[in-house]
Each structure stands twice: as structure tokens, then as C-alpha cells.
Write a protein that holds these residues in place. Structure first.
Motif, PDB file in Angstrom:
ATOM      1  N   LYS A 247       0.698  -1.241  -0.138  1.00 14.20           N
ATOM      2  CA  LYS A 247       0.079  -0.138   0.023  1.00 14.20           C
ATOM      3  C   LYS A 247       0.786   1.270   0.083  1.00 14.20           C
ATOM      4  N   ALA A 248       1.870   1.212   0.659  1.00 17.46           N
ATOM      5  CA  ALA A 248       2.831   2.515   0.980  1.00 17.46           C
ATOM      6  C   ALA A 248       3.359   2.802  -0.594  1.00 17.46           C
ATOM      7  N   MET A 249       3.896   1.629  -1.355  1.00 18.38           N
ATOM      8  CA  MET A 249       4.252   1.675  -2.548  1.00 18.38           C
ATOM      9  C   MET A 249       3.271   2.269  -3.514  1.00 18.38           C
ATOM     10  N   ALA A 250       2.128   1.764  -3.553  1.00 20.66           N
ATOM     11  CA  ALA A 250       0.961   2.267  -4.419  1.00 20.66           C
ATOM     12  C   ALA A 250       0.757   3.555  -4.255  1.00 20.66           C
ATOM     13  N   LYS A 251       0.805   4.029  -2.920  1.00 21.71           N
ATOM     14  CA  LYS A 251       0.545   5.458  -2.843  1.00 21.71           C
ATOM     15  C   LYS A 251       1.503   6.529  -3.327  1.00 21.71           C
ATOM     16  N   ALA A 252       2.969   5.822  -3.232  1.00 14.86           N
ATOM     17  CA  ALA A 252       4.024   6.827  -3.764  1.00 14.86           C
ATOM     18  C   ALA A 252       3.851   6.752  -5.457  1.00 14.86           C
ATOM     19  N   ILE A 253       3.569   5.624  -6.117  1.00 16.68           N
ATOM     20  CA  ILE A 253       3.516   5.489  -7.401  1.00 16.68           C
ATOM     21  C   ILE A 253       2.406   6.522  -7.870  1.00 16.68           C
ATOM     22  N   VAL A 254       1.320   6.556  -7.279  1.00 13.09           N
ATOM     23  CA  VAL A 254       0.085   7.416  -7.712  1.00 13.09           C
ATOM     24  C   VAL A 254       0.715   9.012  -7.614  1.00 13.09           C
ATOM     25  N   ASP A 255       1.747   9.291  -6.429  1.00 15.95           N
ATOM     26  CA  ASP A 255       2.017  10.671  -6.389  1.00 15.95           C
ATOM     27  C   ASP A 255       3.034  11.206  -7.320  1.00 15.95           C
ATOM     28  N   VAL A 256       4.117  10.247  -7.712  1.00 15.72           N
ATOM     29  CA  VAL A 256       5.146  10.452  -8.556  1.00 15.72           C
ATOM     30  C   VAL A 256       4.672  10.095 -10.093  1.00 15.72           C
ATOM     31  N   PHE A 257       3.996   9.110 -10.208  1.00 16.54           N
ATOM     32  CA  PHE A 257       3.631   8.668 -11.607  1.00 16.54           C
ATOM     33  C   PHE A 257       1.974   8.674 -11.751  1.00 16.54           C
ATOM     34  N   PRO A 258       1.530   9.668 -11.984  1.00 15.56           N
ATOM     35  CA  PRO A 258       0.188   9.874 -11.946  1.00 15.56           C
ATOM     36  C   PRO A 258      -0.504   9.163 -13.305  1.00 15.56           C
ATOM     37  N   ASP A 259       0.283   9.430 -14.345  1.00 18.31           N
ATOM     38  CA  ASP A 259      -0.149   8.796 -15.777  1.00 18.31           C
ATOM     39  C   ASP A 259       0.338   7.533 -15.844  1.00 18.31           C
ATOM     40  N   ALA A 260       1.076   6.763 -15.065  1.00 18.03           N
ATOM     41  CA  ALA A 260       1.410   5.503 -15.317  1.00 18.03           C
ATOM     42  C   ALA A 260       0.383   4.467 -15.006  1.00 18.03           C
ATOM     43  N   THR A 261       0.500   3.279 -15.722  1.00 24.24           N
ATOM     44  CA  THR A 261      -0.471   2.088 -15.175  1.00 24.24           C
ATOM     45  C   THR A 261       0.283   1.439 -14.063  1.00 24.24           C
ATOM     46  N   HIS A 262      -0.425   1.127 -13.139  1.00 22.59           N
ATOM     47  CA  HIS A 262       0.347   0.302 -11.972  1.00 22.59           C
ATOM     48  C   HIS A 262      -0.497  -1.040 -12.022  1.00 22.59           C
ATOM     49  N   ARG A 263       0.356  -1.973 -12.077  1.00 28.51           N
ATOM     50  CA  ARG A 263      -0.015  -3.405 -12.155  1.00 28.51           C
ATOM     51  C   ARG A 263       0.617  -4.210 -11.075  1.00 28.51           C
ATOM     52  N   LEU A 264      -0.071  -5.255 -10.396  1.00 27.51           N
ATOM     53  CA  LEU A 264       0.734  -6.135  -9.271  1.00 27.51           C
ATOM     54  C   LEU A 264       1.250  -7.204 -10.201  1.00 27.51           C
ATOM     55  N   CYS A 265       2.471  -7.645  -9.513  1.00 21.11           N
ATOM     56  CA  CYS A 265       3.476  -8.791 -10.163  1.00 21.11           C
ATOM     57  C   CYS A 265       2.698 -10.193  -9.569  1.00 21.11           C
ATOM     58  N   MET A 266       2.460 -10.778 -10.985  1.00 19.67           N
ATOM     59  CA  MET A 266       1.821 -12.181 -10.754  1.00 19.67           C
ATOM     60  C   MET A 266       2.726 -13.180 -10.207  1.00 19.67           C
TER      61      MET A 266
END
Length: 618
Positions: A317-336
Motif C-alpha cells: 500500500k505504501a508503494m502504491a501511494k508513492a506511485i500515484v504521487d510520482v507517476f500519476p499517468d502510469a499504469t500500475h499493475r501487481l506482479c503475478m
């Protein structure tokens, strides 16, 4: 411009050596001062390079002016810079002044301003030394010259350490790159250059300049006590690779921690051979959103080019929050891969009770095609095994987006929990060299052999010329398997035809494919091309069996997967445009010339007279 069709005269190395030997008698014995310095500038001078500046001197261009005055400054013990230029009403430059770098005075800072950084040393003292030129026709003429300085001048040796006189030549750049690729540390490289140049003052650069062209970047965040909090590092090779393969990045903090219990965080991408390529590493003191935000911002600033379009991480969750802040336009996916590692642990009690759960679970993940189909299968599993209240979650449609390779396994050969922080950078270089060598091995294999074709389709033969060997094998598998599918057209919309794809002798699963006849573009519900970048077997089945194409359409060829993926020009970390993968012919010619020059130098360095003659000839 006239064209001369006459065959160029060919002069052999032996002839050149013989000419040098036989022409020694013509050398003026009084010419003892021979300039053996190597200069990249080929600009002609209208005056003697070693003469003193004076009024009415004539130069052919500004490059010649700067080179002349810079050489004069080096002899005298100061460095230069451009002060200002004058332009006419047509915006054409007609005047210019080169001044001593100590010209002018720094602006006074307000005393009440608090400074957080150390005070910089004063460099400008109002020196008036300068040379001014005006443009007359196509030449530049000296119209003003001030010789005197109001400060102490350096010795010629010391002058070589001034910023304006520190230049890394092309030959030195090639040698630095070669030594660095051989795992020679920058501190050792400067020693090699010093030995080849005849001393530290003759090198023409300092260790900081070498660090700059190597592109090594290190960022450290400290706490309120001045202790290291977080650390990130990368180098030129990784930063250049990012410009080719930085569209999809894996950012993972689940790797081993070091001796100080700091998570080891690598940034990983995929190259044109489907191998892992490294974009940088970090050590974090903790796994908070603040630490991740600092790291992602630091990494993004170090990487040239655009931010990644897709970021794949583990479930944090902490990583997901940072990604939204720094890369708002990137597609975030979880690793299978990480999700599948967690499920057996978290559902171990259910796995042991229901032997068939794992089989049904994997069927739901890997065999469902659409989102709706996945949701139905997932709901059935939840209800059948009573998992509705379980905290474990999953991201739909991820089964086709991940590579199965575990980078963690690779790093175990280089980084262990006992590895000290001071050794991490060195181990990073070793790991990077190992990966770089594997990439080169694949390059050679692709260029030095021809793959065996499995079909008679011209489409396959053309793809073999475009793709790297690894990617071609994946394409070949899709093409070969396309024979197992039959296409049934069941709908048509103007130029679009809708097909139902199903394996021979089977009723399910079936895929829906829409085809635009005019643009030869197709869409398939398997999403293989969207996620992997290779055209799927279902589209190929229609292309081949309907004889729609004999060549792979360009919009189905991702440059990332091709043999020429690294042939386009990128911006180096020094802001100079460079060709990272030079043509083989250029490399061979340079190496051949270097060997020949070494042979000539060896012959001519035996006697002082020959040494002087060769230096003058060069």
C-alpha cells in the motif's frame, strides 16, 4: 562543386614509415620545440598558434578564434569565457569578446539571508584581460586586446586543471569506455590516463570529469543526525538502456536485506532479447510511503527520457501511494509472480483440505479470457471453498502480463544479507557487467546465425530478419500454433469482419477477433499483442489462411523486440547526442587504425630524431 572521378591514391603503412625514415634529412635540426599535443579541432589558423595576440589579427571563423585564445590562455595561466556578442539588425553576429574567467564581480548577497549550503569560493575579481573581434566580410579581425591581469597567473601545468582547459578527447573517451567495461574503477582509470599522457597535468581532465561521462549517479538522503537514511545509485549504461527499454519497469522491494536490515530495491526492465536489464538500485531504511516517494522521484530525475508507461510492483500500500504521487499517468499493475508466491502461504489450510483447489485456482488465472469470465470463475471458487471473507485479493487480467523469471535468483550470486553498504555499488557493477555480457552474447547469436523455419509462409521468413532470436522464437510459436485454430466468420460491419476462433475439435475456449480489411488491423480478446507485443496465433490464423498478408504489418512490429532496437540515436548523460551501438565497420576501422598507429609509434620512438619527426608530421 566539382566532382573528381579520379581513383584515390592508396598509401600503405610500410610506405608511410619508409617516407618518414627517408625524409628525416630534410628536418630542420633547429626545430626542437615540437607540439605533440592532440587536438580535436581541425580549424585552420590565419596566424601562428604560438604567436602573441595583437590588433588586426585575422581568423577564418570563431572556432579558430576560441581555439587560439584558449591556447594562449593556457600558456599564460588563466582560462577564458565569452562575455557578450553583438548582432546587427538582421540578427547576424558581427562582434564578440572573449574575457578572462575572472572578469566581473559576483553579485552581493544580502547578509540577512540564511544559507543552508557552504559558502562558495570567490572566483571573479574584476579582471580586464580580454580580446575583442569584429566581423569583416567572412573573416574575424582583432579590434581590441587587453593583456594585463589583476590577479596571479598559474603555471602552465596548473592551468590544465582549470575547468576551461579540461577536455576529454574522443580517443580518451574511447579508452575510458573500454576500461570501464573491463570493470576498471574510475579512480584507476585516471591513473592509466596519467601514465599514457606522461603525468597528471597532461591528462586534460580530473576524476570528476570521468565520473561525469561515465554517468554514475548516487543520491543519499540523510536524517536529522546526518546519518544515511536512503541511498540510490545508477550509471551511464543503465541510464542509456532506460531510453531504449524504459516503457515497462519492475520496481520491487521484496529482495534480500543487507547487513543493516535495509531492503535492497532494484529497478528492472526487459531488453530486446527478453532479458532483464537494470535501471538502478537502492537501499531503503524503511518501507514507508515517504521513502518510496523520495526514491521514485530520485530515480525519475536520474533517468533521461519520459516516465515509464507501466510499473509492476508487489502488493504494498505504501508503494502504491508513492506511485500515484510520482507517476500519476502510469499504469500500475501487481506482479503475478509475487501474488502466486503469497497465495499458497496464506491459503495453506485450505490447500491441505481441498486438493483440487490449486488446480481450479490456476485454471481461473491462466485460462479465463475476458474480465467477465474471470469474475464468474473467481466467484465460484470463493463460494465453493468458503473464501468470501478471506483478505487475499487479486487483480483481474494479470495472467498474461508477467514474465516468469525471478530476478531475485540472479542477485543471489552478487548480493547477500552480509553484504556491506560499501560493497553494494561494486556488486552492482559486477551484476551489470554480467547482464551486459549476456546481452552481447544474444546479439552475436542473432547476427551470426539463421533460425530454422517451421513453415513455408513468407511471413515467417520476413519476421526472422526483423526480430531478435528470442522474440522470433516466440513469434514462430504463435505462427506454428495458428494451424490448430479455425476461424468462423459470424458477423460483418462495413470494412470490419468478426471471427470466432476455436481450436480444432474443441468448442471452448473461443476467442473473438475483429479484422479491418483495409488497414489490416485486428483486435483479439486474448490481448496477447497488447500485453506482450507479439501478434497472437488467432490473428495469424486469419492472416495466413485468408492470404491477407505476406509481410508482417509494421504496426505489429514493436521496435523494442527487433534486431535494431538499439540502433536509433539517444541522448547521452552529458547531453551530447551519441550512437550507443556504433556500426561495426566504424569500430573495426578505428581499432585497425589504432593498431597501425601503435606500430608506427613503436618504430619511431627508438631514436629521438625519428620521434621528433613523427610528432611534427602528426
Amino acid at each position: 562543386m566539382s566532382v573528381n572521378n579520379k581513383e584515390p591514391e592508396t598509401i600503405s603503412l610500410c610506405d608511410m614509415v619508409d617516407d618518414l625514415v627517408h625524409d628525416e634529412s630534410e628536418i630542420n635540426e633547429d626545430q626542437n620545440n615540437v607540439d605533440l599535443s592532440l587536438d580535436d579541432s581541425n580549424q585552420p589558423f590565419a596566424c601562428n598558434r604560438h604567436s602573441e595576440p595583437h590588433l588586426d589579427m585575422v581568423f577564418e571563423n570563431l572556432e579558430a578564434v576560441r581555439a587560439y585564445y584558449n591556447a594562449y590562455a593556457k600558456r599564460k595561466g588563466f582560462s577564458i569565457r565569452v562575455n557578450h556578442t553583438r548582432k546587427n539588425k538582421d540578427k547576424i553576429r558581427v562582434g564578440i569578446e572573449y574575457v578572462c574567467s575572472k572578469e566581473g564581480l559576483c553579485r552581493q548577497c544580502y547578509e540577512d539571508n540564511e544559507r543552508t549550503a557552504p559558502e562558495c569560493a570567490e572566483t571573479r575579481v574584476g579582471c580586464k584581460a580580454m580580446i575583442g573581434l569584429k566581423k569583416v566580410d567572412d573573416t574575424w579581425i582583432v579590434c581590441k586586446f587587453v593583456e594585463g591581469h589583476n590577479h596571479e597567473l598559474l603555471t602552465p601545468k596548473s592551468t590544465s586543471l582549470l575547468r576551461g582547459h579540461r577536455v576529454i578527447t574522443s580517443a580518451q573517451k574511447n579508452l575510458i569506455d573500454t576500461l570501464y567495461e573491463s570493470n576498471i574503477a574510475p579512480s584507476k582509470i585516471i591513473s592509466v590516463l596519467s601514465k599514457k599522457s606522461g603525468g597528471d597535468y597532461n591528462v586534460g581532465c580530473i576524476p570528476a570529469d570521468i565520473q561525469k561521462i561515465l554517468g554514475f549517479v548516487c543520491a543519499i538522503e540523510v536524517d536529522e543526525y546526518g546519518c544515511m537514511h536512503n541511498c540510490f545509485w545508477t550509471n551511464a549504461r543503465s541510464r542509456i538502456a532506460y531510453q531504449y527499454f524504459g516503457d515497462v519497469v519492475t520496481f520491487d522491494a521484496t529482495y534480500q536485506t543487507n547487513h543493516y536490515k535495509m531492503p535492497f530495491v532494484p529497478f528492472i526492465g526487459v531488453n530486446h532479447h527478453h532479458q532483464s536489464v537494470m535501471f538502478g538500485f537502492a537501499l531503503l531504511v524503511n518501507e514507508t510511503a515517504e521513502s518510496y516517494t523520495w526514491l521514485l522521484k530520485t530515480w525519475l530525475n536520474a533517468m533521461p527520457g519520459n516516465p515509464p508507461s507501466t510499473i509492476i510492483t508487489n502488493d504494498d500500500k505504501a508503494m502504491a501511494k508513492a506511485i500515484v504521487d510520482v507517476f500519476p499517468d502510469a499504469t500500475h499493475r501487481l506482479c503475478m509472480w509475487h501474488l502466486l508466491q503469497k497465495v499458497p502461504k496464506q491459503l495453506s489450510h485450505v490447500y491441505n483440505k481441498y486438493p483440487h483447489l490449486q488446480e481450479e485456482f490456476y485454471h481461473c488465472i491462466h485460462d479465463t479470457i475476458t474480465i467477465e469470465e474471470f469474475k464468474i470463475e473467481w466467484s465460484k471458487i470463493m463460494m465453493k471453498y468458503g473464501l468470501g471473507d478471506n483478505d487475499c485479493s487479486f487483480c483481474a487480467g494479470m495472467s498474461t502480463t508477467q514474465r516468469s523469471e525471478s530476478v531475485n535468483k540472479f542477485f543471489k550470486d552478487y548480493v547477500r544479507s552480509s553484504t556491506m553498504i560499501s560493497d553494494f555499488v561494486y556488486q552492482y557493477e559486477l551484476a551489470l557487467n554480467a547482464r551486459y555480457l549476456k546481452e552481447k552474447e544474444r546479439d552475436v547469436k542473432t547476427k551470426n546465425s539463421v533460425p530454422i523455419l517451421k513453415t513455408c509462409y513468407k511471413l515467417e521468413a520476413e519476421a526472422a530478419k526483423v526480430y531478435t532470436r528470442k522474440i522470433f522464437m516466440k513469434f514462430q510459436e504463435e505462427l506454428f500454433c495458428s494451424k490448430k485454430y479455425k476461424a468462423s466468420k459470424y458477423h460483418e460491419e462495413e470494412v470490419k469482419k468478426i471471427y470466432k476462433m476455436v481450436g480444432h475439435g474443441k468448442e471452448s475456449p473461443f476467442y473473438e477477433m475483429s479484422l479491418d480489411i483495409v488497414e489490416t488491423k485486428a483486435y483479439c480478446t486474448c490481448h496477447i499483442f497488447k500485453f506482450v507485443g507479439i501478434i497472437c496465433r488467432h490473428i495469424l490464423a486469419v492472416f495466413v489462411k485468408k492470404s491477407l498478408v505476406h509481410f508482417l504489418p509494421s504496426h505489429y512490429i514493436l521496435e523494442k523486440w527487433t534486431i535494431n532496437a538499439k540502433k536509433h540515436i539517444v541522448h547521452d548523460i552529458s547531453s551530447d547526442v551519441v550512437q550507443v551501438e556504433p556500426q561495426v565497420s566504424s569500430t573495426m576501422m578505428r581499432n585497425s587504425l589504432m593498431l597501425q598507429f601503435l606500430e608506427v609509434a613503436e618504430v619511431k620512438s627508438q631514436l629521438k630524431k625519428q620521434y621528433k619527426h613523427l610528432g611534427k608530421t602528426l
